[in-house]
Design a protein around this motif. Sequence first.
Motif, PDB file in Angstrom:
ATOM      1  N   MET A  80       0.828  -1.204   0.000  1.00  0.00           N
ATOM      2  CA  MET A  80       0.000   0.000   0.000  1.00  0.00           C
ATOM      3  C   MET A  80       0.862   1.253   0.000  1.00  0.00           C
ATOM      4  SD  MET A  80      -2.988  -1.165   2.661  1.00  0.00           S
ATOM      5  CE  MET A  80      -3.747   0.459   2.697  1.00  0.00           C
ATOM      6  N   ALA A  81       1.960   1.212   0.759  1.00  0.00           N
ATOM      7  CA  ALA A  81       2.852   2.368   0.802  1.00  0.00           C
ATOM      8  C   ALA A  81       3.472   2.617  -0.570  1.00  0.00           C
ATOM      9  CB  ALA A  81       3.954   2.156   1.849  1.00  0.00           C
ATOM     10  N   LEU A  98      13.623  16.383  -3.653  1.00  0.00           N
ATOM     11  CA  LEU A  98      12.900  15.487  -2.764  1.00  0.00           C
ATOM     12  C   LEU A  98      11.759  14.828  -3.527  1.00  0.00           C
ATOM     13  CD1 LEU A  98      10.281  17.279  -0.554  1.00  0.00           C
ATOM     14  CD2 LEU A  98      11.629  18.561  -2.196  1.00  0.00           C
ATOM     15  N   LEU A  99      11.236  13.754  -2.966  1.00  0.00           N
ATOM     16  CA  LEU A  99      10.006  13.165  -3.459  1.00  0.00           C
ATOM     17  C   LEU A  99       8.861  13.757  -2.654  1.00  0.00           C
ATOM     18  CD1 LEU A  99      11.041   9.405  -3.724  1.00  0.00           C
ATOM     19  CD2 LEU A  99      10.801  11.051  -5.596  1.00  0.00           C
ATOM     20  N   ASN A 212      10.622  19.724   6.901  1.00  0.00           N
ATOM     21  CA  ASN A 212       9.724  19.314   7.973  1.00  0.00           C
ATOM     22  C   ASN A 212       8.489  18.676   7.355  1.00  0.00           C
ATOM     23  OD1 ASN A 212      11.293  20.371  10.130  1.00  0.00           O
ATOM     24  ND2 ASN A 212       9.412  20.870  11.223  1.00  0.00           N
ATOM     25  N   ILE A 213       8.186  17.475   7.804  1.00  0.00           N
ATOM     26  CA  ILE A 213       6.988  16.771   7.361  1.00  0.00           C
ATOM     27  C   ILE A 213       6.081  16.631   8.573  1.00  0.00           C
ATOM     28  CG2 ILE A 213       6.078  14.686   6.287  1.00  0.00           C
ATOM     29  CD1 ILE A 213       8.986  14.182   5.273  1.00  0.00           C
ATOM     30  N   MET A 229       5.251   4.959   6.123  1.00  0.00           N
ATOM     31  CA  MET A 229       6.306   4.523   5.214  1.00  0.00           C
ATOM     32  C   MET A 229       6.469   5.500   4.059  1.00  0.00           C
ATOM     33  SD  MET A 229       5.697   0.393   5.175  1.00  0.00           S
ATOM     34  CE  MET A 229       7.157   0.092   4.173  1.00  0.00           C
ATOM     35  N   THR A 230       5.359   6.049   3.571  1.00  0.00           N
ATOM     36  CA  THR A 230       5.423   7.032   2.500  1.00  0.00           C
ATOM     37  C   THR A 230       6.129   8.295   2.956  1.00  0.00           C
ATOM     38  OG1 THR A 230       3.392   6.213   1.455  1.00  0.00           O
ATOM     39  CG2 THR A 230       4.038   8.469   0.946  1.00  0.00           C
ATOM     40  N   LEU A 231       5.789   8.773   4.142  1.00  0.00           N
ATOM     41  CA  LEU A 231       6.414   9.987   4.665  1.00  0.00           C
ATOM     42  C   LEU A 231       7.900   9.776   4.934  1.00  0.00           C
ATOM     43  CD1 LEU A 231       3.628  11.249   7.112  1.00  0.00           C
ATOM     44  CD2 LEU A 231       4.040  11.898   4.729  1.00  0.00           C
ATOM     45  N   GLU A 232       8.262   8.583   5.386  1.00  0.00           N
ATOM     46  CA  GLU A 232       9.669   8.279   5.601  1.00  0.00           C
ATOM     47  C   GLU A 232      10.425   8.265   4.281  1.00  0.00           C
ATOM     48  OE1 GLU A 232       9.717   4.602   7.727  1.00  0.00           O
ATOM     49  OE2 GLU A 232       9.576   5.569   9.702  1.00  0.00           O
ATOM     50  N   LYS A 233       9.779   7.793   3.232  1.00  0.00           N
ATOM     51  CA  LYS A 233      10.403   7.795   1.912  1.00  0.00           C
ATOM     52  C   LYS A 233      10.648   9.225   1.441  1.00  0.00           C
ATOM     53  CE  LYS A 233      10.134   5.432  -2.544  1.00  0.00           C
ATOM     54  NZ  LYS A 233       9.392   4.450  -3.357  1.00  0.00           N
ATOM     55  N   VAL A 234       9.694  10.109   1.703  1.00  0.00           N
ATOM     56  CA  VAL A 234       9.876  11.527   1.384  1.00  0.00           C
ATOM     57  C   VAL A 234      11.077  12.078   2.149  1.00  0.00           C
ATOM     58  CG1 VAL A 234       8.869  13.829   1.543  1.00  0.00           C
ATOM     59  CG2 VAL A 234       7.441  11.887   0.840  1.00  0.00           C
TER      60      VAL A 234
END
Length: 244
Positions: A80-81, A98-99, A212-213, A229-234
Amino acid sequence: MTIMGLLSTESAFRACFAPATRRPLWVPQALLSTAMAEAPQKTCKRSERLVLCVSKRELGLFMLLGFPIASVSVLLDVAMAEDQQLERYTDSKEGFTLLRPSSWVKVDKAGATVLFEEVNKGSNNVGVVVSPVRLTTLGEFGGPQFVAEKLIQAEKRKESTKDAEVIGVSERAGHGGLQVYEFEYKVDSTRGGMKRIFSAAFVASKKLYLINISYSDQPENPIDTPTRMTLEKVLHSFDTASLA
């Protein structure tokens, strides 16, 4: 975190200058080969130790092979991520890349180099601030833990902050061996309640780069694994623009 929160964090870093680890499930390759041979053929993204696509038939095969339900759930979370669309954003003028979530919109806010917000949920955002400093690396000031303590002290000094706590601190090498510090912490504020903050900083060309996210992490609606997981990838994608 609002834009003021992002700028306050950037100010904390500037005042100072005046380690989200993923745990992917390891599925033995022999078992994966057996399962995939029986599964319908399709294009899948793979890492060295994990298949990042899961069909219903594959899930059934995993369960028949004896994988616990919790492990199958982890596979689903990873899949899903991966499905969450990310696209690369590069600022050639300031020199960073960045992504970012493709569905999030870019908004103009004074003081921010760039800011992306989730549609109809502006408190969920990704912001970058670039400012000049006298240092050439973060290490000239101190280690990741020391900087994290300064950051949390600055958060706690805000009138709106009820509590702030560091969750994780790490250091990684960016493009060309660039020294990058990463932080994860949670903030309970009178402005928006509980939030999870993922932050990273590096110094290049006598500039401080800070991302900052901010994402809502309320007790009754905690951040889910795919989103995390998506935010960590960013976060991990934040680097100098020469990487693009």
